[in-house]
Write a protein that holds these residues in place. Structure first.
Motif, PDB file in Angstrom:
ATOM      1  N   ALA A   1     -73.133  15.828  40.082  1.00 17.93           N
ATOM      2  CA  ALA A   1     -72.218  16.920  40.439  1.00 17.93           C
ATOM      3  C   ALA A   1     -70.961  16.879  39.585  1.00 17.93           C
ATOM      4  CB  ALA A   1     -71.859  16.827  41.918  1.00 17.93           C
ATOM      5  N   ALA A   2     -70.437  15.677  39.341  1.00 17.66           N
ATOM      6  CA  ALA A   2     -69.223  15.540  38.521  1.00 17.66           C
ATOM      7  C   ALA A   2     -69.466  16.002  37.095  1.00 17.66           C
ATOM      8  CB  ALA A   2     -68.746  14.089  38.541  1.00 17.66           C
ATOM      9  N   LEU A   3     -70.590  15.609  36.526  1.00 17.42           N
ATOM     10  CA  LEU A   3     -70.904  16.010  35.149  1.00 17.42           C
ATOM     11  C   LEU A   3     -71.027  17.519  35.028  1.00 17.42           C
ATOM     12  CD1 LEU A   3     -73.538  13.300  34.131  1.00 17.42           C
ATOM     13  CD2 LEU A   3     -71.245  13.595  33.163  1.00 17.42           C
ATOM     14  N   SER A   4     -71.767  18.115  35.961  1.00 19.59           N
ATOM     15  CA  SER A   4     -72.015  19.553  35.852  1.00 19.59           C
ATOM     16  C   SER A   4     -70.745  20.366  36.072  1.00 19.59           C
ATOM     17  CB  SER A   4     -73.101  19.993  36.847  1.00 19.59           C
ATOM     18  OG  SER A   4     -72.684  19.755  38.174  1.00 19.59           O
ATOM     19  N   SER A   5     -69.897  19.938  37.009  1.00 15.64           N
ATOM     20  CA  SER A   5     -68.674  20.694  37.270  1.00 15.64           C
ATOM     21  C   SER A   5     -67.674  20.559  36.136  1.00 15.64           C
ATOM     22  CB  SER A   5     -68.040  20.242  38.588  1.00 15.64           C
ATOM     23  OG  SER A   5     -67.748  18.855  38.572  1.00 15.64           O
ATOM     24  N   ALA A   6     -67.729  19.464  35.372  1.00 10.75           N
ATOM     25  CA  ALA A   6     -66.821  19.285  34.237  1.00 10.75           C
ATOM     26  C   ALA A   6     -67.343  19.958  32.972  1.00 10.75           C
ATOM     27  CB  ALA A   6     -66.605  17.793  33.973  1.00 10.75           C
ATOM     28  N   ILE A   7     -68.644  19.862  32.729  1.00 16.87           N
ATOM     29  CA  ILE A   7     -69.214  20.337  31.470  1.00 16.87           C
ATOM     30  C   ILE A   7     -69.522  21.830  31.502  1.00 16.87           C
ATOM     31  CG2 ILE A   7     -71.231  20.122  29.948  1.00 16.87           C
ATOM     32  CD1 ILE A   7     -71.301  17.152  30.681  1.00 16.87           C
ATOM     33  N   SER A   8     -69.964  22.346  32.648  1.00 21.38           N
ATOM     34  CA  SER A   8     -70.395  23.748  32.717  1.00 21.38           C
ATOM     35  C   SER A   8     -69.319  24.748  32.297  1.00 21.38           C
ATOM     36  CB  SER A   8     -70.904  24.068  34.128  1.00 21.38           C
ATOM     37  OG  SER A   8     -72.055  23.312  34.429  1.00 21.38           O
ATOM     38  N   PRO A   9     -68.052  24.593  32.721  1.00 24.53           N
ATOM     39  CA  PRO A   9     -67.045  25.560  32.260  1.00 24.53           C
ATOM     40  C   PRO A   9     -66.847  25.548  30.749  1.00 24.53           C
ATOM     41  CG  PRO A   9     -66.237  24.359  34.167  1.00 24.53           C
ATOM     42  CD  PRO A   9     -67.495  23.675  33.723  1.00 24.53           C
ATOM     43  N   MET A  10     -66.957  24.368  30.132  1.00 24.32           N
ATOM     44  CA  MET A  10     -66.802  24.287  28.676  1.00 24.32           C
ATOM     45  C   MET A  10     -67.970  24.955  27.962  1.00 24.32           C
ATOM     46  SD  MET A  10     -65.150  20.484  28.138  1.00 24.32           S
ATOM     47  CE  MET A  10     -66.222  19.591  29.270  1.00 24.32           C
TER      48      MET A  10
ATOM     49  N   VAL B   1     -83.172   9.966  38.657  1.00 23.09           N
ATOM     50  CA  VAL B   1     -83.626  11.036  39.555  1.00 23.09           C
ATOM     51  C   VAL B   1     -82.438  11.626  40.318  1.00 23.09           C
ATOM     52  CG1 VAL B   1     -85.054  11.568  41.564  1.00 23.09           C
ATOM     53  CG2 VAL B   1     -85.946  10.075  39.768  1.00 23.09           C
ATOM     54  N   GLY B   2     -81.556  10.759  40.814  1.00 22.81           N
ATOM     55  CA  GLY B   2     -80.410  11.227  41.588  1.00 22.81           C
ATOM     56  C   GLY B   2     -79.492  12.142  40.800  1.00 22.81           C
ATOM     57  N   LEU B   3     -79.360  11.904  39.504  1.00 27.34           N
ATOM     58  CA  LEU B   3     -78.501  12.742  38.667  1.00 27.34           C
ATOM     59  C   LEU B   3     -78.941  14.204  38.660  1.00 27.34           C
ATOM     60  CD1 LEU B   3     -77.917  10.436  35.555  1.00 27.34           C
ATOM     61  CD2 LEU B   3     -76.176  11.215  37.176  1.00 27.34           C
ATOM     62  N   ASN B   4     -80.194  14.460  38.990  1.00 27.96           N
ATOM     63  CA  ASN B   4     -80.728  15.822  38.947  1.00 27.96           C
ATOM     64  C   ASN B   4     -80.581  16.588  40.261  1.00 27.96           C
ATOM     65  OD1 ASN B   4     -82.264  16.390  36.278  1.00 27.96           O
ATOM     66  ND2 ASN B   4     -82.826  14.281  36.780  1.00 27.96           N
ATOM     67  N   LEU B   5     -80.003  15.972  41.284  1.00 27.01           N
ATOM     68  CA  LEU B   5     -80.028  16.574  42.610  1.00 27.01           C
ATOM     69  C   LEU B   5     -78.809  17.415  42.977  1.00 27.01           C
ATOM     70  CD1 LEU B   5     -81.653  13.689  44.699  1.00 27.01           C
ATOM     71  CD2 LEU B   5     -82.734  15.526  43.389  1.00 27.01           C
ATOM     72  N   ARG B   6     -77.833  17.562  42.062  1.00 21.24           N
ATOM     73  CA  ARG B   6     -76.685  18.405  42.380  1.00 21.24           C
ATOM     74  C   ARG B   6     -76.242  19.360  41.270  1.00 21.24           C
ATOM     75  NH1 ARG B   6     -78.209  17.176  46.459  1.00 21.24           N
ATOM     76  NH2 ARG B   6     -77.144  16.391  48.318  1.00 21.24           N
ATOM     77  N   PRO B   7     -76.570  19.145  39.978  1.00 21.29           N
ATOM     78  CA  PRO B   7     -76.070  20.063  38.951  1.00 21.29           C
ATOM     79  C   PRO B   7     -76.401  21.527  39.211  1.00 21.29           C
ATOM     80  CG  PRO B   7     -76.899  18.096  37.895  1.00 21.29           C
ATOM     81  CD  PRO B   7     -77.242  17.970  39.364  1.00 21.29           C
ATOM     82  N   SER B   8     -77.579  21.826  39.751  1.00 20.84           N
ATOM     83  CA  SER B   8     -77.963  23.214  40.014  1.00 20.84           C
ATOM     84  C   SER B   8     -77.002  23.887  40.982  1.00 20.84           C
ATOM     85  CB  SER B   8     -79.380  23.272  40.602  1.00 20.84           C
ATOM     86  OG  SER B   8     -80.311  22.663  39.736  1.00 20.84           O
ATOM     87  N   MET B   9     -76.395  23.107  41.884  1.00 21.67           N
ATOM     88  CA  MET B   9     -75.464  23.647  42.869  1.00 21.67           C
ATOM     89  C   MET B   9     -74.017  23.498  42.415  1.00 21.67           C
ATOM     90  SD  MET B   9     -77.383  21.975  46.166  1.00 21.67           S
ATOM     91  CE  MET B   9     -76.120  22.483  47.339  1.00 21.67           C
ATOM     92  N   ALA B  10     -73.679  22.332  41.866  1.00 24.72           N
ATOM     93  CA  ALA B  10     -72.285  22.052  41.529  1.00 24.72           C
ATOM     94  C   ALA B  10     -71.784  22.882  40.361  1.00 24.72           C
ATOM     95  CB  ALA B  10     -72.112  20.563  41.222  1.00 24.72           C
ATOM     96  N   ALA B  11     -72.681  23.347  39.495  1.00 19.70           N
ATOM     97  CA  ALA B  11     -72.256  24.140  38.338  1.00 19.70           C
ATOM     98  C   ALA B  11     -71.812  25.537  38.734  1.00 19.70           C
ATOM     99  CB  ALA B  11     -73.398  24.223  37.320  1.00 19.70           C
ATOM    100  N   ILE B  12     -72.191  25.994  39.928  1.00 23.19           N
ATOM    101  CA  ILE B  12     -71.861  27.361  40.350  1.00 23.19           C
ATOM    102  C   ILE B  12     -70.363  27.529  40.601  1.00 23.19           C
ATOM    103  CG2 ILE B  12     -72.154  29.071  42.181  1.00 23.19           C
ATOM    104  CD1 ILE B  12     -74.597  28.900  40.498  1.00 23.19           C
TER     105      ILE B  12
END
Length: 398
Positions: free
Chosen positions: A147-156, A19-30
Motif C-alpha cells: 500500500a505504501a509503495l503504490s500510494s507513493a509511486i502512483s501519483p508520480m 505475495v503480501g505486497l500484491n494485496l493492496r496496490p489495486s486499492m491503495a493507488a486509487i
C-alpha cells in the motif's frame, strides 16, 4: 506440530512477503488519484467510494468459496489463480474503459485478494507453529508495504503517463508473484490437508465467539479501508497536491509496516494479547480524533498515530482469531470466515464516508465516528483471553 528449520522459515517469509505486497496496490493507488479520476470520468465522491467498497465486498464473499476451491484445485492452484486475477484486473486499466472498467477491475482485484487472504493464514500457522505471530507480522507488513509503495509511486507515474497507467503498472508486480509462486514447490512443501478438521459454516455461526471475532475484525478493518480510500482526498480537500496527499498515505502505511512487525512480536512475547490490543486501539482513537478535529495542523501526527494503531490492529485481529484453534486447518477456516463477515461489514465505511463528504463537504464527521467506534472496540477486546480461547470452539473442533 511439525517444527520448521531456519532455512525453510526464511524462504517462507520471503514468499509470504512477495505475495503480501500484491494485496493492496489495486486499492491503495486509487486514493491519491481521486481528483484525476473524478475530473476525467465525472464521478461523485459516493461513486468513487465504490472503487474501494467493491473490492472489500469481493474480499468478504471470496473468503466463503476459498475452501471449496482449495479442495478442487489445491492450495497452490488457488494462490496462482488469485495472483493472475489481480494482475489481469490491474492491466485492465490500460484499456481506458471508463467507470464500468474501473468497477470491473476493482471487483476482479478484490476476488483475487480475497482468495489469497483466505488461504494464507492456514499456511502460515502450519509453517510457523508457535512463531505464527512473527510470520503474521511479516505478512501484514508486506501488505502495508504494498500500500505504501503504490500510494507513493502512483501519483508520480500519473504525472507522466496518466492515471490509467498509474493503476495498471501494479499488474507487473502481480505477474512477478505468479512466476515466483510457480517455483515454490521446488523449495517449500505444501501445507498439510487435515480432512478431519473441516467444519461447516453453519456450525461455526452458532457460536457467539465467532460473531464477536467477526464484528471486531470488521469494525477494525472499516477504519483501515476508510483510511485507504479517503486519506488523500482529505488532504487534497485542504489544498494539497495529489503527490503530497499520496505521500501522506505512504507515510501512514510505512508506519503500519513497522507496527505490523513490532506489535505482533510484542504480543507473542507477552502471551496475553489484550494489553497490546488496547494500546493499538487507543492510538487509533487518538489519530481519528485529531484527523476529525484539526486535520490541517495535525496531519502528520494524526496519520502517524493511525499508522501505529491500524498497523498493529490488523495482524493482531487475525492472531487472536487463530488463537481459538490449535489445528492449522481449523484455524485457517476460522480466519477465512471471520474475514469474510468482517470485510462485508468493513465495505460500508468508504460509502458512508463518501456520502458524508457529498452531504457535508468534508470527511471530519467520518473520522470522529470511527474514533467512537474504536473506543467501543477497546471494551470489546477485553473479552479475548488467550488462555481460554480454544474453549469457545470446542463444540465444533471435537
Amino acid at each position: 506440530m511439525q517444527q520448521t528449520t531456519p532455512i525453510p522459515l526464511i524462504r517462507t517469509i520471503c514468499l509470504i512477503v512477495l505475495v503480501g505486497l500484491n494485496l493492496r496496490p489495486s486499492m491503495a493507488a486509487i486514493g491519491p488519484l481521486v481528483e484525476s479520476i473524478r475530473r476525467d470520468v465525472g464521478l461523485s465522491f459516493t461513486q468513487v467510494s465504490l472503487l474501494t467498497t467493491l473490492p472489500v465486498i469481493a474480499m468478504g464473499l471470496g473468503c466463503f468459496v476459498s475452501a471449496t476451491m482449495t479442495k478442487r484445485i489445491g492450495f497452490n492452484g488457488v494462490v496462482t489463480i488469485a495472483l493472475v486475477v489481480i494482475a489481469l484486473s490491474d492491466a485492465l486499466h490500460w484499456f481506458d474503459l471508463g467507470f464500468i472498467g474501473l468497477l470491473v477491475a476493482a471487483l476482479g482485484a478484490g476476488i483475487g485478494i480475497a482468495l489469497i487472504q483466505a488461504v494464507l493464514p492456514a499456511f502460515i500457522k502450519h509453517s510457523a507453529g508457535e512463531k505464527t505471530p512473527l510470520l503474521m507480522g511479516f505478512y501484514i507488513a508486506a501488505i502495508m508495504g504494498g500500500a505504501a509503495l503504490s500510494s507513493a509511486i502512483s501519483p508520480m507515474v500519473s504525472h507522466y503517463l496518466g492515471w490509467e497507467s498509474a493503476l495498471a503498472i501494479w499488474g507487473i508486480l502481480a505477474f512477478s508473484g505468479v512466476v515466483v509462486w510457480g517455483m515454490r514447490t521446488r523449495v517449500l512443501p505444501p501445507p498439510s490437508q487435515s480432512r478431519g478438521a473441516h467444519v461447516n459454516f453453519s456450525d461455526m455461526a452458532r457460536l457467539p465467539r465467532f460473531w464477536s471475532l467477526a464484528i471486531f475484525f470488521g469494525l477494525g478493518t472499516a477504519g483501515y479501508t476508510c483510511l485507504l480510500a479517503w486519506i488523500p482526498p482529505t488532504f487534497t480537500n485542504l489544498g494539497w497536491t495529489e503527490t503530497h496527499a499520496g505521500l501522506a498515505l505512504s507515510w501512514l502505511t510505512a508506519i503500519q509496516v513497522i507496527a505490523g512487525l513490532v506489535f505482533p512480536a510484542l504480543a507473542q512475547r507477552m502471551g496475553d494479547r489484550r494489553p497490546v490490543l488496547t494500546l493499538v486501539l487507543l492510538l487509533s482513537v487518538g489519530g481519528f480524533v485529531l484527523l476529525g478535529m484539526a486535520p490541517a495542523t495535525t496531519a502528520w501526527l494524526a496519520t502517524a498515530l493511525l499508522g501505529l494503531g491500524i498497523g498493529g490492529l490488523f495482524p493482531l485481529s487475525l492472531i487472536i482469531t487463530m488463537d481459538h484453534a490449535d489445528e492449522p486447518t481449523l484455524a485457517g477456516q476460522l480466519a477465512a470466515w471471520v474475514q469474510g463477515i468482517g470485510y462485508l461489514i468493513a465495505s460500508a465505511s468508504p460509502v458512508v464516508a463518501g456520502l458524508l463528504k457529498d452531504l457535508m463537504g468534508g470527511f471530519e464527521q467520518a473520522w470522529l465516528l470511527l474514533g467512537a467506534i474504536f473506543l467501543g472496540l477497546v471494551v470489546m477486546c477485553l473479552r479475548f483471553d488467550k488462555s481460554q480461547a480454544t474453549q469457545h470452539l470446542r463444540t465444533v473442533s471435537d
